[in-house]
Design a protein around this motif. Structure first.
Motif, PDB file in Angstrom:
ATOM      1  N   VAL A  37       0.867  -1.181   0.000  1.00  0.00           N
ATOM      2  CA  VAL A  37       0.000   0.000   0.000  1.00  0.00           C
ATOM      3  C   VAL A  37       0.901   1.227   0.000  1.00  0.00           C
ATOM      4  O   VAL A  37       1.801   1.347   0.842  1.00  0.00           O
ATOM      5  CB  VAL A  37      -0.914   0.018   1.252  1.00  0.00           C
ATOM      6  CG1 VAL A  37      -1.791   1.262   1.252  1.00  0.00           C
ATOM      7  CG2 VAL A  37      -1.761  -1.241   1.312  1.00  0.00           C
ATOM      8  N   HIS A  38       0.671   2.142  -0.937  1.00  0.00           N
ATOM      9  CA  HIS A  38       1.538   3.317  -1.044  1.00  0.00           C
ATOM     10  C   HIS A  38       0.715   4.597  -1.170  1.00  0.00           C
ATOM     11  O   HIS A  38      -0.191   4.690  -2.006  1.00  0.00           O
ATOM     12  CB  HIS A  38       2.466   3.196  -2.256  1.00  0.00           C
ATOM     13  CG  HIS A  38       3.348   4.396  -2.453  1.00  0.00           C
ATOM     14  ND1 HIS A  38       4.309   4.773  -1.536  1.00  0.00           N
ATOM     15  CD2 HIS A  38       3.399   5.314  -3.457  1.00  0.00           C
ATOM     16  CE1 HIS A  38       4.914   5.859  -1.968  1.00  0.00           C
ATOM     17  NE2 HIS A  38       4.383   6.226  -3.120  1.00  0.00           N
ATOM     18  N   ASP A  39       1.026   5.549  -0.280  1.00  0.00           N
ATOM     19  CA  ASP A  39       0.452   6.898  -0.332  1.00  0.00           C
ATOM     20  C   ASP A  39      -1.080   6.858  -0.396  1.00  0.00           C
ATOM     21  O   ASP A  39      -1.709   7.628  -1.133  1.00  0.00           O
ATOM     22  CB  ASP A  39       1.005   7.651  -1.544  1.00  0.00           C
ATOM     23  CG  ASP A  39       0.939   9.162  -1.360  1.00  0.00           C
ATOM     24  OD1 ASP A  39       0.876   9.616  -0.205  1.00  0.00           O
ATOM     25  OD2 ASP A  39       0.932   9.877  -2.372  1.00  0.00           O
ATOM     26  N   GLY A  55      -6.972   8.181  -3.363  1.00  0.00           N
ATOM     27  CA  GLY A  55      -5.643   8.331  -3.940  1.00  0.00           C
ATOM     28  C   GLY A  55      -4.724   7.233  -3.467  1.00  0.00           C
ATOM     29  O   GLY A  55      -5.012   6.513  -2.514  1.00  0.00           O
ATOM     30  N   GLY A  56      -3.590   7.056  -4.180  1.00  0.00           N
ATOM     31  CA  GLY A  56      -2.609   6.060  -3.800  1.00  0.00           C
ATOM     32  C   GLY A  56      -2.679   4.812  -4.651  1.00  0.00           C
ATOM     33  O   GLY A  56      -3.398   4.767  -5.670  1.00  0.00           O
ATOM     34  N   THR A  57      -1.949   3.779  -4.255  1.00  0.00           N
ATOM     35  CA  THR A  57      -1.957   2.500  -4.965  1.00  0.00           C
ATOM     36  C   THR A  57      -2.009   1.347  -3.974  1.00  0.00           C
ATOM     37  O   THR A  57      -1.502   1.455  -2.844  1.00  0.00           O
ATOM     38  CB  THR A  57      -0.706   2.322  -5.850  1.00  0.00           C
ATOM     39  OG1 THR A  57       0.461   2.345  -5.008  1.00  0.00           O
ATOM     40  CG2 THR A  57      -0.598   3.402  -6.902  1.00  0.00           C
ATOM     41  N   LYS A  69      -4.612   9.045   5.683  1.00  0.00           N
ATOM     42  CA  LYS A  69      -3.755  10.116   5.176  1.00  0.00           C
ATOM     43  C   LYS A  69      -2.395   9.560   4.755  1.00  0.00           C
ATOM     44  O   LYS A  69      -1.608   9.119   5.596  1.00  0.00           O
ATOM     45  CB  LYS A  69      -3.541  11.180   6.262  1.00  0.00           C
ATOM     46  CG  LYS A  69      -4.812  11.738   6.868  1.00  0.00           C
ATOM     47  CD  LYS A  69      -4.507  12.633   8.061  1.00  0.00           C
ATOM     48  CE  LYS A  69      -5.774  13.090   8.748  1.00  0.00           C
ATOM     49  NZ  LYS A  69      -5.477  13.898   9.962  1.00  0.00           N
ATOM     50  N   SER A  70      -2.131   9.540   3.468  1.00  0.00           N
ATOM     51  CA  SER A  70      -0.806   9.193   2.916  1.00  0.00           C
ATOM     52  C   SER A  70      -0.201   7.973   3.597  1.00  0.00           C
ATOM     53  O   SER A  70       0.944   7.989   4.064  1.00  0.00           O
ATOM     54  CB  SER A  70       0.157  10.386   3.051  1.00  0.00           C
ATOM     55  OG  SER A  70      -0.361  11.519   2.400  1.00  0.00           O
ATOM     56  N   LEU A  71      -0.957   6.891   3.641  1.00  0.00           N
ATOM     57  CA  LEU A  71      -0.546   5.700   4.377  1.00  0.00           C
ATOM     58  C   LEU A  71       0.306   4.785   3.499  1.00  0.00           C
ATOM     59  O   LEU A  71      -0.047   4.491   2.361  1.00  0.00           O
ATOM     60  CB  LEU A  71      -1.782   4.948   4.886  1.00  0.00           C
ATOM     61  CG  LEU A  71      -1.539   3.735   5.778  1.00  0.00           C
ATOM     62  CD1 LEU A  71      -2.579   3.678   6.886  1.00  0.00           C
ATOM     63  CD2 LEU A  71      -1.556   2.437   4.980  1.00  0.00           C
ATOM     64  N   ASP A  72       1.437   4.351   4.045  1.00  0.00           N
ATOM     65  CA  ASP A  72       2.320   3.382   3.392  1.00  0.00           C
ATOM     66  C   ASP A  72       2.431   2.142   4.268  1.00  0.00           C
ATOM     67  O   ASP A  72       2.679   2.251   5.478  1.00  0.00           O
ATOM     68  CB  ASP A  72       3.725   3.954   3.173  1.00  0.00           C
ATOM     69  CG  ASP A  72       3.750   5.070   2.135  1.00  0.00           C
ATOM     70  OD1 ASP A  72       3.196   4.866   1.043  1.00  0.00           O
ATOM     71  OD2 ASP A  72       4.302   6.142   2.431  1.00  0.00           O
ATOM     72  N   LEU A  73       2.263   0.969   3.663  1.00  0.00           N
ATOM     73  CA  LEU A  73       2.373  -0.282   4.414  1.00  0.00           C
ATOM     74  C   LEU A  73       2.694  -1.407   3.444  1.00  0.00           C
ATOM     75  O   LEU A  73       2.038  -1.555   2.410  1.00  0.00           O
ATOM     76  CB  LEU A  73       1.063  -0.591   5.147  1.00  0.00           C
ATOM     77  CG  LEU A  73       1.012  -1.921   5.914  1.00  0.00           C
ATOM     78  CD1 LEU A  73       2.014  -1.907   7.074  1.00  0.00           C
ATOM     79  CD2 LEU A  73      -0.400  -2.186   6.432  1.00  0.00           C
ATOM     80  N   THR A  74       3.702  -2.206   3.791  1.00  0.00           N
ATOM     81  CA  THR A  74       4.031  -3.397   3.019  1.00  0.00           C
ATOM     82  C   THR A  74       3.958  -4.617   3.922  1.00  0.00           C
ATOM     83  O   THR A  74       4.551  -4.619   5.010  1.00  0.00           O
ATOM     84  CB  THR A  74       5.442  -3.296   2.405  1.00  0.00           C
ATOM     85  OG1 THR A  74       5.497  -2.174   1.520  1.00  0.00           O
ATOM     86  CG2 THR A  74       5.788  -4.557   1.620  1.00  0.00           C
ATOM     87  N   GLY A 128      -5.681   8.292  11.163  1.00  0.00           N
ATOM     88  CA  GLY A 128      -5.585   7.982   9.747  1.00  0.00           C
ATOM     89  C   GLY A 128      -4.197   7.707   9.211  1.00  0.00           C
ATOM     90  O   GLY A 128      -4.006   7.585   8.005  1.00  0.00           O
ATOM     91  N   ARG A 129      -3.198   7.605  10.084  1.00  0.00           N
ATOM     92  CA  ARG A 129      -1.846   7.322   9.624  1.00  0.00           C
ATOM     93  C   ARG A 129      -1.176   6.316  10.557  1.00  0.00           C
ATOM     94  O   ARG A 129      -1.607   6.131  11.702  1.00  0.00           O
ATOM     95  CB  ARG A 129      -1.002   8.595   9.536  1.00  0.00           C
ATOM     96  CG  ARG A 129      -0.791   9.288  10.877  1.00  0.00           C
ATOM     97  CD  ARG A 129      -0.185  10.665  10.712  1.00  0.00           C
ATOM     98  NE  ARG A 129       0.023  11.325  11.999  1.00  0.00           N
ATOM     99  CZ  ARG A 129       1.186  11.334  12.635  1.00  0.00           C
ATOM    100  NH1 ARG A 129       2.234  10.718  12.117  1.00  0.00           N
ATOM    101  NH2 ARG A 129       1.315  11.957  13.782  1.00  0.00           N
ATOM    102  N   ILE A 130      -0.143   5.667  10.073  1.00  0.00           N
ATOM    103  CA  ILE A 130       0.630   4.745  10.897  1.00  0.00           C
ATOM    104  C   ILE A 130       1.695   5.551  11.626  1.00  0.00           C
ATOM    105  O   ILE A 130       2.577   6.149  11.000  1.00  0.00           O
ATOM    106  CB  ILE A 130       1.266   3.637  10.036  1.00  0.00           C
ATOM    107  CG1 ILE A 130       0.171   2.740   9.446  1.00  0.00           C
ATOM    108  CG2 ILE A 130       2.232   2.794  10.874  1.00  0.00           C
ATOM    109  CD1 ILE A 130       0.680   1.684   8.491  1.00  0.00           C
ATOM    110  N   SER A 131       1.609   5.585  12.942  1.00  0.00           N
ATOM    111  CA  SER A 131       2.552   6.378  13.724  1.00  0.00           C
ATOM    112  C   SER A 131       3.732   5.555  14.230  1.00  0.00           C
ATOM    113  O   SER A 131       4.767   6.124  14.599  1.00  0.00           O
ATOM    114  CB  SER A 131       1.836   7.038  14.909  1.00  0.00           C
ATOM    115  OG  SER A 131       1.126   6.090  15.670  1.00  0.00           O
TER     116      SER A 131
END
Length: 379
Positions: free
Chosen positions: A5-7, A56-58, A19-24, A215-218
């Motif tokens: 998951v990107h942006d 938004g994002g991928t 909000k602009s979340l990144d997770l692999t 909404g974000r990973i802290s």
């Protein structure tokens, strides 16, 4: 399969849920999204499943992009090969256990004999093969949840998504099923994403935990990292640290002044330049019945520890431990969990000495700075 998951952004009108979340999530790994209600963890899972369309994002599952905000690509739910287990069991009461589990195989066009064999194999894995022909309406809550898990696993999903599936069960059954879920995930090598607000559940089930706030990973790390070194005081508080006290400006590690009190502590941690708090786990506090000695006489005689005098206000016997609240001379109350004293009783009104090693006093920023804040500081 790996999930990337990107942006990622998700908004409902003026409200931004993600909000602009990144997770692999690497292939075969179990990641737990942990956070309070409304932090965006279920919305993140629903975006991966295809039940929500991000703004938004991928999102990629394996080598297949299932969502791309720039190109407008949206792969429908039924083509993502994800299995979901919900908080509500969603078990068909008019079908048998076997029919419930075999249903997704039937939808995939698997032959009747083969789908029975595969469904029975999954039921064996979750410990319900002996109930295959029983009506689902005759099952207990824990058995229904196992049926829901088996049904999701029967379709051989690329990713298993679990949305607080144990929250409706009693405490003992939750503990048992946590162990079973972890065993199944490990044995099958399932890539899984688990959503919960229960820290014990997260610690038991995760290879890595992603703490979500607003909404974000802290913070993202192993259970040991998250438990031992929370990134902020708000995360520490969420993880069960009940002793969180604002630190007065100008404090140093050797003179850590707690705001609006007369209490001064020592710590072996550097004091952040931003608003911060001292965090002490209840189990890191030693409570000793007062022998009549002056507490100040203890300073420096037990290693690098803080020694504070106080009075027990509440004491709750918990078998092998006692949980007590101690009012410290100087204006704070400390929550402590300690073994019963070898002599005497920790009862309300008793004078005690509270000892805390300097290493156990963690000084953390109140919040993890957002990406926008970090960028502004760097500029």
């Amino acid at each position: 399969m790996e999930v990337a998951v990107h942006d990622l952004d998700l908004a409902y009108g003026d409200f931004t849920a993600i909000k602009s979340l990144d997770l692999t999530i690497p292939d075969g790994e179990s990641v737990v999204l942990l956070g309070q209600s409304g932090c965006g963890k279920t919305s993140t899972m629903r975006c991966i499943a295809g039940l929500e369309t991000p703004t938004g994002g991928t999102i990629s599952i394996g080598d297949k992009t299932v969502f791309d905000g720039n190109s407008g690509r949206v792969v429908p739910v039924y083509k993502r090969n994800v299995g979901m287990v919900f908080q509500s069991y969603a078990v068909w009461p008019h079908k048998t256990v076997l029919e419930n589990v075999a249903f997704p195989l039937k939808m995939k066009g698997v032959a009747k004999a083969r789908r029975r064999t595969e469904a029975l194999a999954v039921l064996e894995l979750v410990g319900l093969a002996h109930l295959a022909d029983r009506g689902a309406s005759m099952l207990s809550g824990g058995q229904m949840q196992r049926v829901a898990l088996a049904r999701s696993m029967a379709m051989s999903p690329s990713v298993l998504l679990l949305d607080e599936p144990l929250s409706n069960l009693d405490a003992r059954l939750r503990d048992d099923l946590r162990v079973e879920l972890r065993r199944i995930q490990t044995e099958r090598g399932l890539t899984s994403l688990y959503v919960t607000h229960d820290q014990q559940e997260a610690l038991a089930l995760a290879d890595r935990i992603a703490i979500m706030q607003a909404g974000r990973i802290s913070q993202l790390g192993t259970p040991e990292e998250i438990y031992g070194t929370p990134a902020s005081a708000s995360i520490a508080s969420f993880l069960g640290v009940t002793n969180v006290f604002p630190v007065a400006p100008g404090s140093t590690s050797r003179a850590l002044e707690l705001a609006d009190t007369e209490v001064v502590l020592r710590t072996d941690r550097a004091v952040p330049a931003v608003a911060s708090s001292a965090c002490i786990r209840p189990e890191d506090i030693t409570v000793t019945l007062d022998s009549g000695n002056d507490v100040s006489d203890l300073s420096g005689k037990r290693g690098d520890a803080n020694h504070l005098g106080g009075v027990v206000r509440i004491a709750v016997f918990q078998g092998s431990t006692i949980r007590c609240k101690v009012e410290i001379d100087g204006g704070i109350e400390l929550d402590a969990v300690c073994p019963p004293p070898s002599t005497g009783v920790l009862a309300p009104g008793a004078r005690v000495t509270v000892s805390v090693d300097a290493a156990a006093v963690k000084v953390l920023p109140d919040e993890v700075p957002s990406a926008e804040t970090r960028a502004a500081v760097a500029a």
